[in-house]
Design a protein around this motif. Structure first.
Motif, mmCIF file in Angstrom:
data_model
loop_
_atom_site.group_PDB
_atom_site.id
_atom_site.type_symbol
_atom_site.label_atom_id
_atom_site.label_comp_id
_atom_site.label_asym_id
_atom_site.label_seq_id
_atom_site.Cartn_x
_atom_site.Cartn_y
_atom_site.Cartn_z
ATOM 1 N N ASP A 224 32.043 -46.285 29.471
ATOM 2 C CA ASP A 224 33.228 -46.780 28.847
ATOM 3 C C ASP A 224 33.731 -45.856 28.099
ATOM 4 O O ASP A 224 34.880 -45.493 27.951
ATOM 5 N N THR A 231 40.627 -40.670 30.092
ATOM 6 C CA THR A 231 42.255 -41.214 30.087
ATOM 7 C C THR A 231 43.226 -40.679 29.288
ATOM 8 O O THR A 231 44.197 -40.014 29.652
ATOM 9 N N GLN A 253 41.516 -48.448 28.202
ATOM 10 C CA GLN A 253 40.303 -48.879 28.918
ATOM 11 C C GLN A 253 39.704 -50.341 28.575
ATOM 12 O O GLN A 253 39.198 -50.871 29.141
#
Ligand code: ATP
Length: 268
Positions: A224, A231, A253
């Motif tokens: 994660d 990103t 996320q």
């Protein structure tokens, strides 16, 4: 002195520091794969045969694959990644053939490490498969681990989220006799993981800011956290990431997380 050469951030060589947290994993991999070649005399004198491999276990996305690939790269060990289920073919003898090929390839590429992901599917408890295929695969793995078909400078690392399903003979002394848990990262690990990924991109975020950002993220896996940096990087393109962009990546996320909670499909 510091490192003699440094080039662009995109092709920095792999380093142990790229792996955040996982201290026990790193220590075990060091003792198993690095130390013997550094201290051959000491290891030759050991009363017990040095272990031939390590089992990493724990939840998905906590770095089992990443740790071994990164450390192999940092140490210039060739890493052969085998996805457990891929060794089973349609035809009789195909799986044994695959295993043989894998170890031959590893031997030719030595020093090397064979990494079996989803090892429980490769080597389940014998006696439960009426085709006998997995039993033969387990027996063959035992041969290789015992060095009957001598392995030199070939290490074996296996990963599983269900170590209880693995045939116990494979986990005896001299074989994959050290099992190391890869836990979900704690607050300190989370900061180290985020930091490790930030080191590879342009950013202007301080260590303190990273710590403040990651300490509340209870339940976030290493994967994660890596995704947050990806990103943010995509969003700023060539420019450097600042705190607001990192926060934005984090929110995306988090939003994505709630979306995928029902599906087990994962894309990398
Ligand atoms: P699976 O059991 O699903 O294969 P895994 O435990 O092997 O999961 P990885 O595939 O290694 O998990 O991790 C996914 C991604 O998360 C990696 O590609 C990497 O970017 C990041 N990551 C995982 N662990 C770490 C870590 N300790 N430090 C830095 N990044 C990490």
């Amino acid at each position: 002195g510091g490192p003699a050469s440094s080039s662009t951030s995109s092709d920095t060589p792999a380093s142990w520091d790229d792996v955040g947290g996982l201290h026990e994993v790193k220590k075990t991999l060091h003792d198993t794969m690095i130390l013997p070649s550094k201290m051959p005399k000491l290891f030759a004198k050991l009363p017990l045969k040095a272990r031939s491999g390590v089992l990493l276990f724990g939840p998905s996305g906590c770095g089992k694959t990443f740790a071994i690939q990164t450390i192999a790269a940092a140490e210039k060990l060739n890493c052969i990644v085998v996805n457990g289920p891929e060794i089973f073919g349609k035809y009789i003898g195909q799986s044994e053939q695959k295993i043989r090929e894998i170890f031959e390839r590893a031997q030719a590429a030595a020093p090397s490490v064979v990494f079996f992901d989803e090892f429980d599917s490769v080597a389940p408890q014998r006696g439960n498969d009426n085709t006998g295929v997995t039993d033969r695969v387990v027996n063959q793995l035992l041969c290789y681990l015992d060095g009957v078909e001598v392995r030199k400078d070939v290490y074996v690392v296996a990963a599983s989220s269900r170590p209880d399903l693995i045939d116990a003979a494979l986990l005896r002394p001299g074989r994959l006799d050290k099992a190391v848990y890869c836990p979900m990262p704690n607050a300190e690990d989370r900061a180290a993981i985020l930091m490790a990924h930030l080191r590879k991109v342009a950013h202007n975020i301080s260590a303190e800011e990273v710590i403040a950002l990651t300490s509340p993220l209870q339940g976030w896996s290493s994967a994660d956290l890596a995704a947050v940096v990806s990103t943010a990087t995509m969003r700023v393109q060539q420019q450097s990431i600042d705190l607001s962009k990192l926060r934005a990546g984090l929110n995306i996320q988090r939003a994505g997380d709630t979306d995928v909670s029902g599906s087990s499909a994962s894309e990398t």
